[in-house]
Design a protein around this motif. Structure first.
Motif, PDB file in Angstrom:
ATOM      1  N   MET A 121       0.634  -0.821  -9.312  1.00 52.78           N
ATOM      2  CA  MET A 121       1.588   0.145  -8.792  1.00 52.78           C
ATOM      3  C   MET A 121       1.015   1.558  -8.839  1.00 52.78           C
ATOM      4  SD  MET A 121       4.042  -1.660  -7.716  1.00 52.78           S
ATOM      5  CE  MET A 121       5.230  -0.380  -7.329  1.00 52.78           C
ATOM      6  N   ILE A 122       0.220   1.858  -9.871  1.00 55.63           N
ATOM      7  CA  ILE A 122      -0.438   3.170  -9.927  1.00 55.63           C
ATOM      8  C   ILE A 122      -1.442   3.295  -8.786  1.00 55.63           C
ATOM      9  CG2 ILE A 122      -2.065   4.576 -11.282  1.00 55.63           C
ATOM     10  CD1 ILE A 122      -0.595   3.696 -13.787  1.00 55.63           C
ATOM     11  N   ARG A 123      -2.145   2.209  -8.500  1.00 55.14           N
ATOM     12  CA  ARG A 123      -3.089   2.217  -7.375  1.00 55.14           C
ATOM     13  C   ARG A 123      -2.358   2.530  -6.065  1.00 55.14           C
ATOM     14  NH1 ARG A 123      -7.593  -2.342  -5.918  1.00 55.14           N
ATOM     15  NH2 ARG A 123      -8.268  -1.460  -3.923  1.00 55.14           N
ATOM     16  N   VAL A 124      -1.224   1.887  -5.850  1.00 53.27           N
ATOM     17  CA  VAL A 124      -0.454   2.121  -4.627  1.00 53.27           C
ATOM     18  C   VAL A 124       0.008   3.572  -4.563  1.00 53.27           C
ATOM     19  CG1 VAL A 124       1.716   1.551  -3.429  1.00 53.27           C
ATOM     20  CG2 VAL A 124       0.270  -0.274  -4.347  1.00 53.27           C
ATOM     21  N   HIS A 125       0.446   4.106  -5.705  1.00 50.71           N
ATOM     22  CA  HIS A 125       0.905   5.499  -5.701  1.00 50.71           C
ATOM     23  C   HIS A 125      -0.241   6.455  -5.384  1.00 50.71           C
ATOM     24  CE1 HIS A 125       3.542   8.831  -6.480  1.00 50.71           C
ATOM     25  NE2 HIS A 125       2.662   9.352  -7.311  1.00 50.71           N
ATOM     26  N   MET A 126      -1.429   6.183  -5.913  1.00 55.43           N
ATOM     27  CA  MET A 126      -2.569   7.045  -5.596  1.00 55.43           C
ATOM     28  C   MET A 126      -2.889   6.977  -4.100  1.00 55.43           C
ATOM     29  SD  MET A 126      -4.659   9.235  -6.965  1.00 55.43           S
ATOM     30  CE  MET A 126      -4.908   8.908  -8.717  1.00 55.43           C
ATOM     31  N   GLU A 127      -2.786   5.785  -3.518  1.00 52.86           N
ATOM     32  CA  GLU A 127      -2.997   5.654  -2.072  1.00 52.86           C
ATOM     33  C   GLU A 127      -1.992   6.512  -1.304  1.00 52.86           C
ATOM     34  OE1 GLU A 127      -2.643   1.489  -1.404  1.00 52.86           O
ATOM     35  OE2 GLU A 127      -4.724   1.042  -1.949  1.00 52.86           O
ATOM     36  N   SER A 128      -0.792   6.625  -1.837  1.00 54.43           N
ATOM     37  CA  SER A 128       0.242   7.410  -1.148  1.00 54.43           C
ATOM     38  C   SER A 128      -0.049   8.901  -1.185  1.00 54.43           C
ATOM     39  CB  SER A 128       1.617   7.139  -1.767  1.00 54.43           C
ATOM     40  OG  SER A 128       1.785   7.828  -2.997  1.00 54.43           O
ATOM     41  N   MET A 129      -0.957   9.339  -2.055  1.00 54.85           N
ATOM     42  CA  MET A 129      -1.257  10.770  -2.174  1.00 54.85           C
ATOM     43  C   MET A 129      -2.536  11.174  -1.438  1.00 54.85           C
ATOM     44  SD  MET A 129      -0.076  11.881  -6.020  1.00 54.85           S
ATOM     45  CE  MET A 129      -1.291  10.903  -6.901  1.00 54.85           C
ATOM     46  N   ARG A 130      -3.059  10.281  -0.599  1.00 52.08           N
ATOM     47  CA  ARG A 130      -4.310  10.607   0.091  1.00 52.08           C
ATOM     48  C   ARG A 130      -4.178  11.845   0.964  1.00 52.08           C
ATOM     49  NH1 ARG A 130      -6.096   4.437   1.746  1.00 52.08           N
ATOM     50  NH2 ARG A 130      -7.352   4.014  -0.112  1.00 52.08           N
TER      51      ARG A 130
ATOM     52  N   SER B 299       0.846  -1.190   0.000  1.00 51.99           N
ATOM     53  CA  SER B 299       0.000   0.000   0.000  1.00 51.99           C
ATOM     54  C   SER B 299       0.881   1.240   0.000  1.00 51.99           C
ATOM     55  CB  SER B 299      -0.920   0.024   1.234  1.00 51.99           C
ATOM     56  OG  SER B 299      -0.183   0.365   2.392  1.00 51.99           O
ATOM     57  N   GLY B 300       0.239   2.388  -0.146  1.00 45.96           N
ATOM     58  CA  GLY B 300       0.985   3.645  -0.135  1.00 45.96           C
ATOM     59  C   GLY B 300       1.054   4.275   1.240  1.00 45.96           C
ATOM     60  N   GLU B 301       0.779   3.487   2.282  1.00 48.36           N
ATOM     61  CA  GLU B 301       0.669   4.029   3.637  1.00 48.36           C
ATOM     62  C   GLU B 301       1.923   4.776   4.087  1.00 48.36           C
ATOM     63  OE1 GLU B 301      -0.023   2.375   8.228  1.00 48.36           O
ATOM     64  OE2 GLU B 301      -0.119   1.003   6.518  1.00 48.36           O
ATOM     65  N   SER B 302       3.097   4.159   3.882  1.00 43.38           N
ATOM     66  CA  SER B 302       4.332   4.783   4.366  1.00 43.38           C
ATOM     67  C   SER B 302       4.587   6.122   3.680  1.00 43.38           C
ATOM     68  CB  SER B 302       5.517   3.836   4.138  1.00 43.38           C
ATOM     69  OG  SER B 302       5.359   2.650   4.878  1.00 43.38           O
TER      70      SER B 302
ATOM     71  N   ILE C  66       4.616  10.474   4.828  1.00 42.02           N
ATOM     72  CA  ILE C  66       5.642  11.458   4.484  1.00 42.02           C
ATOM     73  C   ILE C  66       5.016  12.646   3.766  1.00 42.02           C
ATOM     74  CG2 ILE C  66       7.707  11.866   3.074  1.00 42.02           C
ATOM     75  CD1 ILE C  66       8.465   8.926   3.620  1.00 42.02           C
ATOM     76  N   TYR C  67       4.157  12.372   2.782  1.00 39.34           N
ATOM     77  CA  TYR C  67       3.474  13.458   2.076  1.00 39.34           C
ATOM     78  C   TYR C  67       2.623  14.285   3.045  1.00 39.34           C
ATOM     79  CZ  TYR C  67       4.638  11.608  -2.580  1.00 39.34           C
ATOM     80  OH  TYR C  67       5.279  11.196  -3.708  1.00 39.34           O
ATOM     81  N   GLY C  68       2.003  13.610   4.011  1.00 37.10           N
ATOM     82  CA  GLY C  68       1.181  14.316   4.982  1.00 37.10           C
ATOM     83  C   GLY C  68       1.986  15.318   5.785  1.00 37.10           C
ATOM     84  N   TYR C  69       3.145  14.884   6.269  1.00 36.56           N
ATOM     85  CA  TYR C  69       4.025  15.803   6.994  1.00 36.56           C
ATOM     86  C   TYR C  69       4.432  16.971   6.097  1.00 36.56           C
ATOM     87  CZ  TYR C  69       4.641  12.283  10.696  1.00 36.56           C
ATOM     88  OH  TYR C  69       4.441  11.391  11.715  1.00 36.56           O
ATOM     89  N   ALA C  70       4.746  16.651   4.840  1.00 33.40           N
ATOM     90  CA  ALA C  70       5.234  17.682   3.918  1.00 33.40           C
ATOM     91  C   ALA C  70       4.179  18.750   3.641  1.00 33.40           C
ATOM     92  CB  ALA C  70       5.699  17.039   2.609  1.00 33.40           C
ATOM     93  N   VAL C  71       2.968  18.329   3.288  1.00 34.21           N
ATOM     94  CA  VAL C  71       1.949  19.308   2.881  1.00 34.21           C
ATOM     95  C   VAL C  71       1.460  20.133   4.066  1.00 34.21           C
ATOM     96  CG1 VAL C  71       1.222  17.962   0.888  1.00 34.21           C
ATOM     97  CG2 VAL C  71       0.016  17.661   3.066  1.00 34.21           C
ATOM     98  N   ARG C  72       1.599  19.608   5.262  1.00 34.91           N
ATOM     99  CA  ARG C  72       1.208  20.388   6.443  1.00 34.91           C
ATOM    100  C   ARG C  72       2.329  21.296   6.940  1.00 34.91           C
ATOM    101  NH1 ARG C  72      -1.195  15.342   7.535  1.00 34.91           N
ATOM    102  NH2 ARG C  72       0.511  14.709   8.910  1.00 34.91           N
ATOM    103  N   SER C  73       3.518  21.139   6.375  1.00 33.20           N
ATOM    104  CA  SER C  73       4.663  21.908   6.867  1.00 33.20           C
ATOM    105  C   SER C  73       4.695  23.326   6.320  1.00 33.20           C
ATOM    106  CB  SER C  73       5.969  21.193   6.502  1.00 33.20           C
ATOM    107  OG  SER C  73       6.207  21.237   5.096  1.00 33.20           O
TER     108      SER C  73
END
Length: 252
Positions: free
Chosen positions: A173-182, A88-91, A95-102
């Motif tokens: 793999m595209i599905r996993v990447h989309m999960e990483s952008m939630r 999954s894109g969980e990990s 990271i993206y979550g920390y970044a966009v809130r920074s």
């Protein structure tokens, strides 16, 4: 006393480079996870057995498992064998979550990444039209219609729609990447929904843009799908970043 039957090797291990023993072991185990020799939830062999199969020490096997745990590919509990996790894109999402809130700069960069990535995804989705993905997109549309004026439900449905977009490509793999952008999707959608002057017509216009993306993909028109998703980002995401700027100014 009965003997314990010898377990068939799982990892098709090759002798790792001595300078990268743990990396070689973790790569081989990861390959077994990705190609389905070990299914999500299935236990991995015990640490000692992994060490024997690869011809390495237990500390090396332990370090390999630690690397896989850190990558989110397996999970471990004290005193129990490690188990495989579904990819999954969980990990990366964390990271993206920390970044966009920074900062607003990182939010803009992440939003730009979405525009670049999802434009290509929309084209492939229109070419492939995987039925599971189309069904998820329809669920997302229904959820948005049911959540007008209700930001949290609308955001969840919006994220589901874009996951469906990825699933429609038939590319895991595209599905996993989309999960990483939630986290990015959630931040943008919530900002957009926080506009004080957002009317019912505005909510429904957002749904209309998603419907147009779905319609283009459903009929297999890749050019139109690309056009509609570009229009969506221009109308929705740019506006949400303008809201973010106003919120930032208000905090000063």
């Amino acid at each position: 006393m009965s003997e314990i039957p010898e377990r068939k090797p799982v990892f098709t291990a090759k002798p790792p480079n001595p300078s990268r023993l743990a990396d070689g072991v973790s790569d081989a185990i990861a390959a077994a996870l990705f190609d389905g020799r070990i299914s999500p939830g299935e236990p991995l062999p015990p640490e000692g057995e992994i060490a024997r199969e690869f011809g390495v020490s237990k500390p090396i096997a332990r370090e390999a498992l630690r690397q896989l745990t850190a990558a989110g590919l397996i999970f471990t509990q004290q005193g129990k064998v490690a188990r495989a996790k579904a990819l999954s894109g969980e990990s990366m999402d964390k990271i993206y979550g920390y970044a966009v809130r920074s900062s607003l700069k990182r939010l803009r960069e992440a939003n730009e990444m979405r525009r670049v990535v999802e434009t290509g995804i929309a084209r492939l989705a229109a070419e492939r039209r995987d039925p599971e993905g189309l069904d998820i997109m329809r669920q997302g549309l229904a959820g948005m219609l049911a959540s007008v004026q209700e930001p949290s439900g609308f955001t969840a449905a919006d994220i589901l729609f874009h996951l469906g977009l990825a699933v429609t490509t038939g590319n895991y793999m595209i599905r996993v990447h989309m999960e990483s952008m939630r986290s990015v999707q959630r931040e943008v959608s919530e900002l957009f929904s926080r506009r004080a002057n957002r009317s019912d017509a505005d909510w429904r216009a957002t749904i209309g843009r998603h419907q147009a993306i779905y319609d283009a993909i459903a009929v297999g028109d890749a050019d139109l799908a690309e056009q509609k998703i570009r229009e969506h980002f221009e109308a929705a995401d740019i506006a949400s970043l303008e809201v973010a700027d106003k919120l930032k100014d208000a905090e000063r």
